[in-house]
Design a protein around this motif. Sequence first.
Motif, PDB file in Angstrom:
ATOM      1  N   ARG A 281       0.814  -1.214   0.000  1.00  0.00           N
ATOM      2  CA  ARG A 281       0.000   0.000   0.000  1.00  0.00           C
ATOM      3  C   ARG A 281       0.855   1.275   0.000  1.00  0.00           C
ATOM      4  NH1 ARG A 281      -2.778  -3.281  -1.391  1.00  0.00           N
ATOM      5  NH2 ARG A 281      -4.808  -3.979  -0.618  1.00  0.00           N
ATOM      6  N   ARG A 282       2.104   1.195   0.367  1.00  0.00           N
ATOM      7  CA  ARG A 282       2.939   2.390   0.452  1.00  0.00           C
ATOM      8  C   ARG A 282       3.517   2.731  -0.921  1.00  0.00           C
ATOM      9  NH1 ARG A 282       4.028   4.180   5.456  1.00  0.00           N
ATOM     10  NH2 ARG A 282       3.436   2.837   7.198  1.00  0.00           N
ATOM     11  N   PRO A 283       3.699   4.012  -1.205  1.00  0.00           N
ATOM     12  CA  PRO A 283       4.186   4.411  -2.538  1.00  0.00           C
ATOM     13  C   PRO A 283       5.564   3.834  -2.877  1.00  0.00           C
ATOM     14  CG  PRO A 283       3.273   6.301  -1.361  1.00  0.00           C
ATOM     15  CD  PRO A 283       3.342   5.173  -0.382  1.00  0.00           C
ATOM     16  N   ALA A 284       6.474   3.830  -1.900  1.00  0.00           N
ATOM     17  CA  ALA A 284       7.829   3.345  -2.189  1.00  0.00           C
ATOM     18  C   ALA A 284       7.811   1.878  -2.605  1.00  0.00           C
ATOM     19  CB  ALA A 284       8.731   3.538  -0.964  1.00  0.00           C
ATOM     20  N   VAL A 285       6.996   1.076  -1.911  1.00  0.00           N
ATOM     21  CA  VAL A 285       6.916  -0.348  -2.228  1.00  0.00           C
ATOM     22  C   VAL A 285       6.264  -0.558  -3.588  1.00  0.00           C
ATOM     23  CG1 VAL A 285       6.175  -2.595  -1.390  1.00  0.00           C
ATOM     24  CG2 VAL A 285       6.778  -0.816   0.241  1.00  0.00           C
ATOM     25  N   LEU A 286       5.241   0.239  -3.904  1.00  0.00           N
ATOM     26  CA  LEU A 286       4.566   0.111  -5.200  1.00  0.00           C
ATOM     27  C   LEU A 286       5.497   0.505  -6.347  1.00  0.00           C
ATOM     28  CD1 LEU A 286       1.042   1.523  -4.280  1.00  0.00           C
ATOM     29  CD2 LEU A 286       1.647  -0.859  -4.740  1.00  0.00           C
ATOM     30  N   ALA A 392      12.920  11.071  -0.497  1.00  0.00           N
ATOM     31  CA  ALA A 392      13.063   9.948   0.432  1.00  0.00           C
ATOM     32  C   ALA A 392      12.243   8.745  -0.025  1.00  0.00           C
ATOM     33  CB  ALA A 392      12.639  10.372   1.835  1.00  0.00           C
ATOM     34  N   THR A 393      11.084   9.001  -0.607  1.00  0.00           N
ATOM     35  CA  THR A 393      10.258   7.899  -1.116  1.00  0.00           C
ATOM     36  C   THR A 393      10.958   7.195  -2.275  1.00  0.00           C
ATOM     37  OG1 THR A 393       8.245   9.048  -0.457  1.00  0.00           O
ATOM     38  CG2 THR A 393       8.015   7.306  -2.095  1.00  0.00           C
ATOM     39  N   VAL A 394      11.578   7.969  -3.153  1.00  0.00           N
ATOM     40  CA  VAL A 394      12.337   7.368  -4.254  1.00  0.00           C
ATOM     41  C   VAL A 394      13.488   6.540  -3.712  1.00  0.00           C
ATOM     42  CG1 VAL A 394      13.684   7.847  -6.324  1.00  0.00           C
ATOM     43  CG2 VAL A 394      11.674   9.237  -5.810  1.00  0.00           C
ATOM     44  N   GLY A 395      14.177   7.055  -2.687  1.00  0.00           N
ATOM     45  CA  GLY A 395      15.276   6.295  -2.091  1.00  0.00           C
ATOM     46  C   GLY A 395      14.811   4.995  -1.471  1.00  0.00           C
ATOM     47  N   ARG A 396      13.662   5.031  -0.765  1.00  0.00           N
ATOM     48  CA  ARG A 396      13.137   3.795  -0.179  1.00  0.00           C
ATOM     49  C   ARG A 396      12.721   2.799  -1.255  1.00  0.00           C
ATOM     50  NH1 ARG A 396      10.920   7.462   3.638  1.00  0.00           N
ATOM     51  NH2 ARG A 396       8.933   7.514   2.504  1.00  0.00           N
ATOM     52  N   TRP A 400      13.959  -1.029  -1.547  1.00  0.00           N
ATOM     53  CA  TRP A 400      13.045  -2.168  -1.699  1.00  0.00           C
ATOM     54  C   TRP A 400      13.375  -2.970  -2.958  1.00  0.00           C
ATOM     55  CZ3 TRP A 400       9.501  -4.777   0.988  1.00  0.00           C
ATOM     56  CH2 TRP A 400       9.020  -4.213   2.167  1.00  0.00           C
ATOM     57  N   GLN A 401      13.685  -2.268  -4.041  1.00  0.00           N
ATOM     58  CA  GLN A 401      13.987  -2.945  -5.295  1.00  0.00           C
ATOM     59  C   GLN A 401      15.233  -3.816  -5.178  1.00  0.00           C
ATOM     60  OE1 GLN A 401      14.277  -0.232  -8.599  1.00  0.00           O
ATOM     61  NE2 GLN A 401      15.428  -1.710  -9.836  1.00  0.00           N
ATOM     62  N   ALA A 402      16.181  -3.406  -4.330  1.00  0.00           N
ATOM     63  CA  ALA A 402      17.399  -4.196  -4.154  1.00  0.00           C
ATOM     64  C   ALA A 402      17.200  -5.333  -3.162  1.00  0.00           C
ATOM     65  CB  ALA A 402      18.547  -3.294  -3.702  1.00  0.00           C
ATOM     66  N   VAL A 491      25.485   3.493  -0.293  1.00  0.00           N
ATOM     67  CA  VAL A 491      26.449   4.213  -1.126  1.00  0.00           C
ATOM     68  C   VAL A 491      25.782   4.727  -2.400  1.00  0.00           C
ATOM     69  CG1 VAL A 491      28.577   3.968  -2.463  1.00  0.00           C
ATOM     70  CG2 VAL A 491      28.407   2.930  -0.210  1.00  0.00           C
ATOM     71  N   GLY A 492      24.937   3.904  -3.014  1.00  0.00           N
ATOM     72  CA  GLY A 492      24.262   4.330  -4.237  1.00  0.00           C
ATOM     73  C   GLY A 492      23.328   5.500  -4.018  1.00  0.00           C
ATOM     74  N   LEU A 493      22.677   5.553  -2.823  1.00  0.00           N
ATOM     75  CA  LEU A 493      21.747   6.650  -2.561  1.00  0.00           C
ATOM     76  C   LEU A 493      22.453   7.988  -2.420  1.00  0.00           C
ATOM     77  CD1 LEU A 493      19.189   5.009  -0.097  1.00  0.00           C
ATOM     78  CD2 LEU A 493      18.969   5.408  -2.547  1.00  0.00           C
TER      79      LEU A 493
END
Length: 508
Positions: A281-286, A392-396, A400-402, A491-493
């Motif tokens: 349900r959270r934007p970062a996870v979606l 911050a949402t993009v970073g999360r 999650w993607q990794a 490091v990537g962030l």
Amino acid sequence: MRPSTLLRLAVAGTATDTVRVVLTAVSAALATLAGLAALTVLAIPTPPAVEEGDVRWSEQYASQLLVEPGLRGGTAFASLLLIIPVLALAGQCARLGAPARDRRLAALRLAGATPGQVIRLAAGETGLAALLGTAAGTAIYFGVREVFDTPDERGRLVLPTDVLPASGAFAAVLFGLPVVAALATALILRGVTVSPLGVVRGRQRERGPRPWAGVLIGLGLAAFAAIGPVNRWYATRDTRPPEWLTPALLMAGGLAALVGVVLGTGWISYVTGRLLRRWARRPAVLLAAARLTADPWAGSRTFAALLAAVLFGAGAAGLRSYFEAAAELERRGGGGLAGNGGFYLSTMDLVDLAVAVAMVVASGGLVVALVEGITARRRAYAALVATGVPRATVGRSIAWQALAPAVPAVALALTVGMLLARGLFGTPSSGGYRSEVCDAGEQLCTDPATREQYTRVEVEPLISVTPDVPLGHLAWLGTGAVAAVLVTVAVGLLFLRAGTAVEELRAT
């Protein structure tokens, strides 16, 4: 296009291209060192036996791994396994700055170059960088030989500096790695169309990956499990198996299992993305779920080196568990390690060190892949930030993607590595056989008419020790792998703020 022009264009480019060439050369140098080390160990001659039953050991070396002929194959095999994460790192480095290189290739097409010429140009760049790396690795190899060529106080050598690999094998490493790197680049670009107006990738898959990688894993496990029964089958017929059979089963089984785990990560990524898209349900996870389903093979490319190190480390943990069980069997009075249990267990410390080095190298590949992914998708991330999505949402979402495919993929690699070791070595045991003993004199025992009444059967009890599952060792190994992913994400962030600037919306 003349060779001189091809060479000049291959070394041209921006600072990112220079970094890519340097990293590719460093990876090739590391692979060269590992390959030459393995070939040098295999080149050690075994002294001839003066009398039957003599020990044919090379006493001029200080390490028992070099002294005993039976241990050199495993030492060389461990060195060759280090090449796998190094080559995976080279593959990650070759993708660094790929968008800028694609634009440069498109400009060459606009200037009149043919599609075949631009492919040869890209392959020549990678091959030249690998050739520089193999030359540097060879120079380091001979430098190390000069440093360690002095015997110790007992006249023994620390490294086998008194032998060299065969000239053919030496040339195969020096020139084979650049050729393989160039051919791999040409093969990768086969599905890419470089037009004067840009670069078009091959047609994307319309359906997700299928779990066919499990077939490869099953074949690898079957190959390892078949080594023991095959050898026993030859022993029951008083013959020896061909010398190539066991190494072939080991190499084919290990490669099939490794490829199955790496390809299985694509299926894991796709299934994980679908589950997250359905239940999150959270934007970062979606956002992460959409990316995982859109490009599920990114996990296979990114985690290939790390999964290879984890698979090798889990197999080493299973081997250590087998040695501990064999040592316990020896203490119970059965046939164990013939008093060498401590030596074999101390040797496993060197294997664990090699696994740690491989994971560090794989972490470098993860950093390169993650930074490259952020750089390649900077316009999409900048568009998200410009439309109001918090950075911050993009970073999360990147985290999650990794992590979402990494955790189950690491668990799969640990399980497969442990099963490979268990299938190869099994359970150490002793006894379990019957023998006939004649209690009379030689005349009565050799006479068929009287032998039977003086003969009794003795049964040697079967003693076996089941190796424990090294849960602690596997937990540390899995935790280290996941921690490496977390560190590389952090490091990537660091590059995320620069990659999500509004000015990136005007980038081409």
